[in-house]
Design a protein around this motif. Structure first.
Motif, PDB file in Angstrom:
ATOM      1  N   ARG A  18       0.679  -1.313   0.351  1.00  0.00           N
ATOM      2  CA  ARG A  18      -0.273   0.331  -0.504  1.00  0.00           C
ATOM      3  C   ARG A  18       0.544   1.451   0.018  1.00  0.00           C
ATOM      4  O   ARG A  18       1.735   1.354   0.638  1.00  0.00           O
ATOM      5  CB  ARG A  18      -1.197  -0.092   1.230  1.00  0.00           C
ATOM      6  CG  ARG A  18      -1.686   1.344   1.170  1.00  0.00           C
ATOM      7  CD  ARG A  18      -2.864   1.193   2.809  1.00  0.00           C
ATOM      8  NE  ARG A  18      -1.958   1.906   3.119  1.00  0.00           N
ATOM      9  CZ  ARG A  18      -3.202   2.143   4.494  1.00  0.00           C
ATOM     10  NH1 ARG A  18      -4.439   2.304   4.123  1.00  0.00           N
ATOM     11  NH2 ARG A  18      -2.264   2.637   5.599  1.00  0.00           N
ATOM     12  N   ILE A  50      -7.528   9.804  -8.717  1.00  0.00           N
ATOM     13  CA  ILE A  50      -9.332  10.342  -7.654  1.00  0.00           C
ATOM     14  C   ILE A  50      -9.556  11.468  -7.917  1.00  0.00           C
ATOM     15  O   ILE A  50      -8.627  12.536  -8.251  1.00  0.00           O
ATOM     16  CB  ILE A  50      -9.168   9.642  -6.770  1.00  0.00           C
ATOM     17  CG1 ILE A  50     -10.139   9.801  -6.222  1.00  0.00           C
ATOM     18  CG2 ILE A  50      -7.703  10.169  -5.505  1.00  0.00           C
ATOM     19  CD1 ILE A  50      -9.909   8.423  -4.609  1.00  0.00           C
ATOM     20  N   GLY A  54     -13.313  12.022  -4.431  1.00  0.00           N
ATOM     21  CA  GLY A  54     -13.056  10.818  -3.874  1.00  0.00           C
ATOM     22  C   GLY A  54     -14.974  10.051  -4.994  1.00  0.00           C
ATOM     23  O   GLY A  54     -14.701   8.713  -5.143  1.00  0.00           O
ATOM     24  N   THR A  57     -12.930   7.667 -10.296  1.00  0.00           N
ATOM     25  CA  THR A  57     -11.913   7.187 -10.147  1.00  0.00           C
ATOM     26  C   THR A  57     -11.169   6.697 -11.591  1.00  0.00           C
ATOM     27  O   THR A  57     -11.673   6.661 -12.320  1.00  0.00           O
ATOM     28  CB  THR A  57     -11.348   6.010  -9.093  1.00  0.00           C
ATOM     29  OG1 THR A  57     -12.303   5.058  -9.742  1.00  0.00           O
ATOM     30  CG2 THR A  57     -11.767   6.125  -7.937  1.00  0.00           C
ATOM     31  N   SER A  68      -6.534  -0.346  -6.325  1.00  0.00           N
ATOM     32  CA  SER A  68      -7.570   0.441  -5.667  1.00  0.00           C
ATOM     33  C   SER A  68      -6.837   2.159  -4.905  1.00  0.00           C
ATOM     34  O   SER A  68      -6.307   1.689  -4.465  1.00  0.00           O
ATOM     35  CB  SER A  68      -8.012  -0.302  -4.694  1.00  0.00           C
ATOM     36  OG  SER A  68      -8.918   0.585  -3.956  1.00  0.00           O
ATOM     37  N   SER A  70      -7.576   4.917  -3.210  1.00  0.00           N
ATOM     38  CA  SER A  70      -8.520   6.061  -1.994  1.00  0.00           C
ATOM     39  C   SER A  70      -8.127   7.407  -1.342  1.00  0.00           C
ATOM     40  O   SER A  70      -6.646   7.802  -1.737  1.00  0.00           O
ATOM     41  CB  SER A  70      -9.539   4.717  -0.940  1.00  0.00           C
ATOM     42  OG  SER A  70      -7.958   4.531  -0.357  1.00  0.00           O
ATOM     43  N   ARG A  71      -9.054   7.481  -0.932  1.00  0.00           N
ATOM     44  CA  ARG A  71      -8.500   9.163  -0.288  1.00  0.00           C
ATOM     45  C   ARG A  71      -8.679   9.607   1.617  1.00  0.00           C
ATOM     46  O   ARG A  71      -9.592   9.170   2.015  1.00  0.00           O
ATOM     47  CB  ARG A  71      -8.724  10.909  -1.024  1.00  0.00           C
ATOM     48  CG  ARG A  71     -10.137  10.672  -1.290  1.00  0.00           C
ATOM     49  CD  ARG A  71     -10.141  11.882  -2.056  1.00  0.00           C
ATOM     50  NE  ARG A  71      -9.209  12.835  -1.856  1.00  0.00           N
ATOM     51  CZ  ARG A  71      -8.999  13.752  -2.830  1.00  0.00           C
ATOM     52  NH1 ARG A  71      -8.437  13.716  -4.019  1.00  0.00           N
ATOM     53  NH2 ARG A  71      -8.268  14.667  -2.348  1.00  0.00           N
ATOM     54  N   ASP A  72      -8.166   9.631   1.979  1.00  0.00           N
ATOM     55  CA  ASP A  72      -8.678  10.209   3.352  1.00  0.00           C
ATOM     56  C   ASP A  72      -8.504  11.738   3.297  1.00  0.00           C
ATOM     57  O   ASP A  72      -7.243  12.121   4.328  1.00  0.00           O
ATOM     58  CB  ASP A  72      -8.206   8.823   4.758  1.00  0.00           C
ATOM     59  CG  ASP A  72      -8.848   9.841   5.793  1.00  0.00           C
ATOM     60  OD1 ASP A  72      -9.114  10.755   6.392  1.00  0.00           O
ATOM     61  OD2 ASP A  72      -8.724   9.191   6.985  1.00  0.00           O
ATOM     62  N   VAL A  78      -3.669  10.091   0.461  1.00  0.00           N
ATOM     63  CA  VAL A  78      -4.306   9.545  -0.604  1.00  0.00           C
ATOM     64  C   VAL A  78      -3.359   7.827  -0.547  1.00  0.00           C
ATOM     65  O   VAL A  78      -2.355   8.176  -0.642  1.00  0.00           O
ATOM     66  CB  VAL A  78      -4.224   9.562  -2.328  1.00  0.00           C
ATOM     67  CG1 VAL A  78      -4.237   8.845  -2.912  1.00  0.00           C
ATOM     68  CG2 VAL A  78      -4.637  11.083  -2.078  1.00  0.00           C
ATOM     69  N   TYR A  79      -4.577   6.858  -1.173  1.00  0.00           N
ATOM     70  CA  TYR A  79      -3.583   5.500  -1.140  1.00  0.00           C
ATOM     71  C   TYR A  79      -4.030   4.635  -2.811  1.00  0.00           C
ATOM     72  O   TYR A  79      -4.789   5.216  -3.444  1.00  0.00           O
ATOM     73  CB  TYR A  79      -4.488   5.468   0.659  1.00  0.00           C
ATOM     74  CG  TYR A  79      -4.573   5.275   1.802  1.00  0.00           C
ATOM     75  CD1 TYR A  79      -5.532   6.865   1.930  1.00  0.00           C
ATOM     76  CD2 TYR A  79      -3.037   5.529   2.062  1.00  0.00           C
ATOM     77  CE1 TYR A  79      -5.516   6.456   3.130  1.00  0.00           C
ATOM     78  CE2 TYR A  79      -3.042   5.970   3.838  1.00  0.00           C
ATOM     79  CZ  TYR A  79      -4.119   6.232   3.632  1.00  0.00           C
ATOM     80  OH  TYR A  79      -4.087   6.764   4.977  1.00  0.00           O
TER      81      TYR A  79
END
Length: 121
Positions: A18, A50, A54, A57, A68, A70-72, A78-79
């Motif tokens: 990750r 992304i 969010g 994508t 995959s 994703s973002r927080d 962002v991951y």
């Protein structure tokens, strides 16, 4: 905005990593974020991106179904979750941000340093 990519390493084929892209100097929720990679002797290519919200994508055909994004936004991060890794995924991975979404490196103004991903067979 300053970006810091991390999480790269050496993994066997079929394994997972990750990657994280942490932002400072600005709140990342205004920015679309993309992941790009560059293998030795090859051009930098888009892997995934992304939108700022969010909700949208994109994945390149070569990683679709395995990676995959994703973002927080609370963590300003962002991951990129990378599963079922293949030797051909070996590259330096970069994250980039811009106020508008895009899939080409030319569309991103802000770049982090790369993190090396090596997948052994």
């Amino acid at each position: 905005v300053q970006l810091q990519a991390s999480g790269g390493g050496l993994v066997q084929a079929g394994g997972s990593l990750r990657l994280s892209c942490a932002a400072s100097g600005a709140t990342l929720d205004r920015y679309a974020v993309g992941w790009f990679r560059q293998a030795p002797g090859k051009e930098r290519e888009g892997v995934s991106c992304i939108s700022s919200s969010g909700r949208s994508t994109y994945y390149s055909d070569s990683v679709k179904g395995r990676f995959s994004i994703s973002r927080d936004n609370d963590k300003n991060t962002v991951y990129l979750q990378m599963n079922s890794l293949k030797p051909e995924d070996t590259a330096v991975y970069y994250c980039a941000a811009d106020l508008r979404s895009g899939t080409s490196p030319d569309e991103y103004a802000y770049w982090g340093q790369g993190t090396l991903v090596t997948v052994s067979s």
